[in-house]
Scaffold this active site. Structure first.
Site, PDB file in Angstrom:
ATOM      1  N   LYS A  98       0.847  -1.215   0.000  1.00 18.32           N
ATOM      2  CA  LYS A  98       0.000   0.000   0.000  1.00 18.32           C
ATOM      3  C   LYS A  98       0.867   1.243   0.000  1.00 18.32           C
ATOM      4  O   LYS A  98       0.721   2.138   0.835  1.00 18.32           O
ATOM      5  CB  LYS A  98      -0.948  -0.005   1.195  1.00 18.32           C
ATOM      6  CG  LYS A  98      -1.833  -1.245   1.205  1.00 18.32           C
ATOM      7  CD  LYS A  98      -2.716  -1.338   2.401  1.00 18.32           C
ATOM      8  CE  LYS A  98      -3.541  -2.596   2.420  1.00 18.32           C
ATOM      9  NZ  LYS A  98      -2.774  -3.861   2.565  1.00 18.32           N
TER      10      LYS A  98
HETATM   11  O1  NUP Z   1      -9.061  -3.657   2.005  1.00 17.29           O
HETATM   12  C1  NUP Z   1      -8.172  -4.453   2.224  1.00 17.29           C
HETATM   13  N1  NUP Z   1      -8.384  -5.481   3.083  1.00 17.29           N
HETATM   14  C2  NUP Z   1      -7.438  -6.430   3.338  1.00 17.29           C
HETATM   15  O2  NUP Z   1      -7.715  -7.358   4.121  1.00 17.29           O
HETATM   16  C3  NUP Z   1      -6.926  -4.379   1.565  1.00 17.29           C
HETATM   17  C4  NUP Z   1      -5.953  -5.351   1.804  1.00 17.29           C
HETATM   18  N2  NUP Z   1      -4.812  -5.289   1.150  1.00 17.29           N
HETATM   19  N3  NUP Z   1      -6.219  -6.354   2.712  1.00 17.29           N
HETATM   20  C5  NUP Z   1      -5.178  -7.383   2.921  1.00 17.29           C
HETATM   21  O3  NUP Z   1      -5.638  -8.611   2.369  1.00 17.29           O
HETATM   22  C6  NUP Z   1      -4.819  -7.697   4.361  1.00 17.29           C
HETATM   23  O4  NUP Z   1      -3.831  -6.815   4.845  1.00 17.29           O
HETATM   24  C7  NUP Z   1      -4.325  -9.119   4.242  1.00 17.29           C
HETATM   25  O5  NUP Z   1      -3.002  -9.128   3.725  1.00 17.29           O
HETATM   26  C8  NUP Z   1      -5.237  -9.699   3.193  1.00 17.29           C
HETATM   27  C9  NUP Z   1      -6.490 -10.377   3.749  1.00 17.29           C
HETATM   28  O6  NUP Z   1      -6.129 -11.587   4.374  1.00 17.29           O
HETATM   29  P1  NUP Z   1      -7.177 -12.604   5.041  1.00 17.29           P
HETATM   30  O7  NUP Z   1      -8.205 -11.800   5.755  1.00 17.29           O
HETATM   31  O8  NUP Z   1      -7.762 -13.424   3.908  1.00 17.29           O
HETATM   32  O9  NUP Z   1      -6.322 -13.427   5.944  1.00 17.29           O
END
Ligand code: NUP
Length: 279
Positions: A98
């Site tokens: 990000k």
């Molecule tokens: O909006 C977002 N939500 C989110 O969970 C944007 C993200 N990048 N993430 C990322 O997606 C979060 O930091 C993690 O790496 C992944 C979700 O993982 P999980 O909830 O399937 O374990």
């Protein structure tokens, strides 16, 4: 001579060829990995290697969240460097950091992620505007997923604010369309606000969407499959992290992760066939 193909075209080709939207979130958590690995010199590395080995023929992409590596100091960085060498050619590597900074600094991220680690795409925070995004989208073969509507409760703090007639997330989606001159921009849209998701899909019918929030965060995969695809039935990666990584905390963790990944692929295929394409 290798053919140059834009990131978005490559992504859509892989989705088509594999008939899957699966992206496994490589977020190895030292507090959650199986106990028997903790006696290894670098438990994170062994865990990540085994998960990749067990699932690499099943996925379209892996998304590695930088926090899980940065938080483990040298072991974490070594794991991250190693994993970048383990990704097969027909699988995409997305680094989820990000990022977003002034152009001079952004160029250093470009070097680190796209050149040194050879990632195919990264996640971007668009708050600092175009000049902070520009360095990441110069090379058409490398992609960005721009945060539009995130899956966390705090998404409400800014992303739903009105900007003229649009919500801020919709405005960001329009900007991503404008910045997509090299066909290498996509969006991050969580699976937790399906109304917003639908608005974004209508605003950008063909931009790739990276979807977190399925599995541990309780998002609705049926709805995501119904409304998330682009007009060609591709254009979407569904990221699943914890629910696959920690399918078992025993010695069979990699095998169980594979079974869980297979379950999700089967479920995606079933939902594609039972739902109509919304766009
Ligand atoms: O909006 C977002 N939500 C989110 O969970 C944007 C993200 N990048 N993430 C990322 O997606 C979060 O930091 C993690 O790496 C992944 C979700 O993982 P999980 O909830 O399937 O374990």
């Amino acid at each position: 001579m290798t053919e140059k193909i834009s990131f978005n075209n490559r992504l859509n080709m892989l989705i088509s060829n594999k008939s899957s939207f699966l992206c496994i979130g490589l977020d190895p958590d030292i507090d959650k990995i199986p106990a028997h690995l903790k006696y290894e010199k670098n438990p994170l590395n062994i865990f990540t290697e085994k998960i990749i080995e067990a699932t690499k023929d099943l996925v379209v992409a892996y998304k590695a969240n930088m926090a899980f590596y940065e938080s483990e100091s040298i072991n974490g960085l070594e794991t991250l460097q190693n994993l970048c060498t383990l990704i097969p050619k027909d699988v995409l590597l997305i680094l989820d950091g990000k990022r977003g900074d002034i152009e001079n600094t952004a160029r250093k991220y470009v070097k680190a992620y796209f050149s040194d680690m050879n990632a195919d795409a990264i996640t971007i925070n668009p708050y600092m505007g175009y000049d902070s995004v520009k360095p990441f989208i110069q090379d058409a073969q490398k992609g960005v997923f721009i945060l539009a509507l995130t899956s966390n409760p705090g998404a409400n703090d800014f992303q739903n604010l009105q900007v003229g007639k649009d919500s801020l997330y919709q405005y960001v989606a329009r900007k991503a369309l404008e910045w997509n001159k090299n066909n290498n921009c996509g969006l991050v849209v969580g699976a937790t606000d399906m109304e917003g998701f639908e608005i974004i899909r209508h605003t950008t019918p063909d931009l790739p969407i990276l979807v977190p929030g399925i599995g541990a965060q309780g998002g609705d995969m049926e709805k995501v499959i119904q409304i998330g695809r682009d007009r060609a039935g591709t254009g979407m990666l569904i990221n699943i992290g914890r629910d696959i990584l920690y399918a078992s905390d025993g010695k069979d963790f990699a095998e169980k992760a594979r079974e869980k990944a297979q379950y999700y692929i089967k479920e995606m295929t079933r939902l594609v066939h039972t739902s109509w394409n919304y766009i």
